[in-house]
Structure formats: C-alpha cells, structure tokens
Design an enzyme around this catalytic site. Structure first.
Site, PDB file in Angstrom:
ATOM      1  N   TYR A 139      12.779  27.874  47.004  1.00 16.32           N
ATOM      2  CA  TYR A 139      13.152  28.754  47.998  1.00 16.32           C
ATOM      3  C   TYR A 139      12.830  30.247  47.571  1.00 16.32           C
ATOM      4  O   TYR A 139      13.649  30.804  46.767  1.00 16.32           O
ATOM      5  CB  TYR A 139      14.576  28.445  48.364  1.00 16.32           C
ATOM      6  CG  TYR A 139      15.377  29.485  49.115  1.00 16.32           C
ATOM      7  CD1 TYR A 139      14.845  30.322  50.046  1.00 16.32           C
ATOM      8  CD2 TYR A 139      16.928  29.230  49.258  1.00 16.32           C
ATOM      9  CE1 TYR A 139      15.344  31.037  50.803  1.00 16.32           C
ATOM     10  CE2 TYR A 139      17.396  30.012  50.215  1.00 16.32           C
ATOM     11  CZ  TYR A 139      16.856  30.858  51.248  1.00 16.32           C
ATOM     12  OH  TYR A 139      17.547  31.536  51.988  1.00 16.32           O
ATOM     13  N   LYS A 169       9.971  27.434  50.931  1.00 10.51           N
ATOM     14  CA  LYS A 169      10.812  28.099  51.932  1.00 10.51           C
ATOM     15  C   LYS A 169      10.481  29.633  51.619  1.00 10.51           C
ATOM     16  O   LYS A 169      11.056  30.136  50.912  1.00 10.51           O
ATOM     17  CB  LYS A 169      12.390  27.926  51.938  1.00 10.51           C
ATOM     18  CG  LYS A 169      13.056  28.673  52.954  1.00 10.51           C
ATOM     19  CD  LYS A 169      14.491  28.189  52.838  1.00 10.51           C
ATOM     20  CE  LYS A 169      15.327  28.531  54.033  1.00 10.51           C
ATOM     21  NZ  LYS A 169      15.582  30.014  54.162  1.00 10.51           N
TER      22      LYS A 169
END
Length: 311
Positions: A139, A169
C-alpha cells in the site's frame, strides 16, 4: 494463491462504531449487501478509510472477520495490516490468512520512516511472509506514511525478495509513475489505483481497478464513467468524473472521513463517528453538509429522499 488481477471498483470500507465508541459489527452485514448491490467487486478492510491505525489489534481482527463473513466468498476481501510494530502487522497478516481473507495489504511504518529501499524491503518481506499463501499488495500512500523510497525501484527489487508480492495499491497523484509501475516486468503486478478524484486519468493511463472511499456512496457514478470511457464517450466520462470531484470537494471542506460517515448516516448506514484524532462534525456542520450535498448532482436525489424519510 490466486493469480487473478482485479477489475472494477473495490470499496475501502468504513468501521462501524456505537455511540460509546465500541465496535458495532452488526452493521457490517447490511453495508456489505449495499456495496455489492451498488456494483463493487471487492472490499478493502482496515485501511485509511477504515481507521485501521486507530483500532487495537484485537479490534482489527474482529473487523476483518466480520467483513470476511459478510462477504461470504461473493467478492474478495483485502485486509490491510500495516502497523508501526512489525510484530503486530505479522499477527494481523497471519490472522487474515486464517479467517479466509483473499489478500493481505500493508503500508510501511509511519513513525520511524522507511526512507531507504533496503529497510523497506526487509520490512515488507517480514509482513508478507506471515501470510505466505495469500497475494500481498503493498500500500503506497506517501502522503500518510512519509516514505520517500522510489516506488518504481522498490517494486522492481521486491519481486525477487517477496514471493507472494502480487500487486500495489497506488494512492498518489503521479500518473507517469503509476504507468511505470503498470509496466514493470511486462505488467507482472496488479497495480490498483487509489485516488478517487483522478480515476478518469488513471483509466487513460491503463488502470483496470481502483480502491476508494467514495465507492461506498457513488459506485454507480464511477461505473457509468468507466462505461463511458470504454465506449469512447469522453465528454460523458469527464462530466461523471466532475460529479465525483464535486462530491469530494464538498466533503473536503470538513474532516473528510467524518463527513463521509455523516453522509453514510444520511443514506441510512449509521457507522457512528471517527475516532480521535479525527473529530466528529458539529451539529451545525452536519446541517451545512446536508444542504451542500443536495447541490451535488450524483447525490442530490439520494440526500433529499433520505431527508424526507427522516422528517
């Protein structure tokens, strides 16, 4: 381990709280039904939207399990396990694998910054290895983590060191960098867009999936935009993206996630307020927000209808 890349919308889910601040997990099921009916094709749990960093480890486990159970295999559930304690992050990752989550994701620590590639690589490797049978998505959200490591170089190096690294992400605004990530190792990674107000630009850059907060409330608007883009109706796509931008602009005039929770309440999903240090809206702000939202095209009818229902 699944090898299918994502497509469509993945809702970054909110965590429901009772008036006393405790978890209200009975509200997860109805919300999941709403998200699926609205067209979301996945759930991202305990991320920034879900206030994962404001929950205890036990609470994060309970929230993750509630969403996995409510999804019941119909759509994939991603559990975000990032933590300033790597040991706690590993516990969360192992728990996500145990309860049947479909993937694990993690930010890097944010207090002691991961500002060189080698230390970031060792950190993420330690977390991902605790759920080795699940796909792992790093992330990348530098505005919150403060990490200055070049994400393209990191992803290029991480593939050899982290066997279950499957995707990224990407929550930033650099479309050129996002495109580079998409093309690493001939498109090896599932690089998922994470900035709602720039989705149209991401689609033009090559995005196939996106994770975001506002998919909780206006997923149909984004799905119409995707359809317009794919059908080469660019003016329609631009207009729909502008509707989403206007919503985000209004919400951004207040503490964003507190305003989103207030909007969810207006729409019939009472998830309580955010935990400190995110403050709740004042009664006056809530009233102002409702009035402003009635001027946002993609929400006007929904907010007006909910207002009438409460009167």
């Amino acid at each position: 381990m699944s090898t299918h890349k994502l497509s469509g919308l993945v809702a970054a889910t909110y965590t429901p709280f009772s008036a006393d601040g405790s978890l209200a997990l009975e509200r997860v099921g109805p919300m999941v039904e709403h998200l699926i009916e609205a067209g979301n094709r996945g759930l991202y749990v305990c991320g920034s939207t879900g206030e994962g960093v404001s929950l205890t480890t036990m609470e994060r486990c309970e929230v993750a399990e509630a969403y996995v159970q409510a999804a019941d295999g119909r759509i994939p559930v991603f559990v975000q396990v990032g933590h300033n304690s790597i040991a706690e992050a590993r516990l969360l990752a192992a728990h996500a694998q145990q309860i049947g989550a479909d993937a694990v994701s993690a930010t890097c620590p944010s207090y002691f910054k991961a500002n060189d590639q080698a230390s970031l690589l060792e950190t993420i490797k330690a977390i991902a290895s605790a759920a080795s049978s699940l796909p792992f998505y790093y992330y990348h959200i530098p505005v919150l983590t403060g990490s200055s490591v070049d994400i393209v170089s990191f992803m290029q190096a991480a593939g050899e060191a982290i066997p279950n690294l499957f995707g990224l992400k990407y929550t930033d605004t650099k479309l050129h960098e996002y495109q580079q990530c998409l093309e690493i190792s001939d498109g090896r990674y599932d690089v998922v867009w994470g900035t709602d107000e720039m989705m149209l630009g991401a689609l033009a850059t090559g995005a196939k999936a996106a994770i975001g907060s506002t998919y909780n409330v206006i997923a149909p608007t984004y799905l119409e935009m995707i359809d317009a883009f794919q059908s080469h109706r660019m003016e329609d796509a631009q207009a729909l993206q502008m509707e989403a931008i206007e919503l985000i602009r209004v919400l951004g005039q207040y503490p964003f996630h507190s305003a989103m929770k207030e909007l969810l309440r207006m729409l019939g999903h009472d998830f309580g307020t955010c935990r400190l240090p995110q403050r709740e809206l004042t009664p006056r702000e809530s009233e102002e927000l409702q009035q402003k939202l009635q001027t946002v095209d993609c929400l006007a009818n929904l907010v007006a209808d909910s207002s009438r229902d409460r009167s």
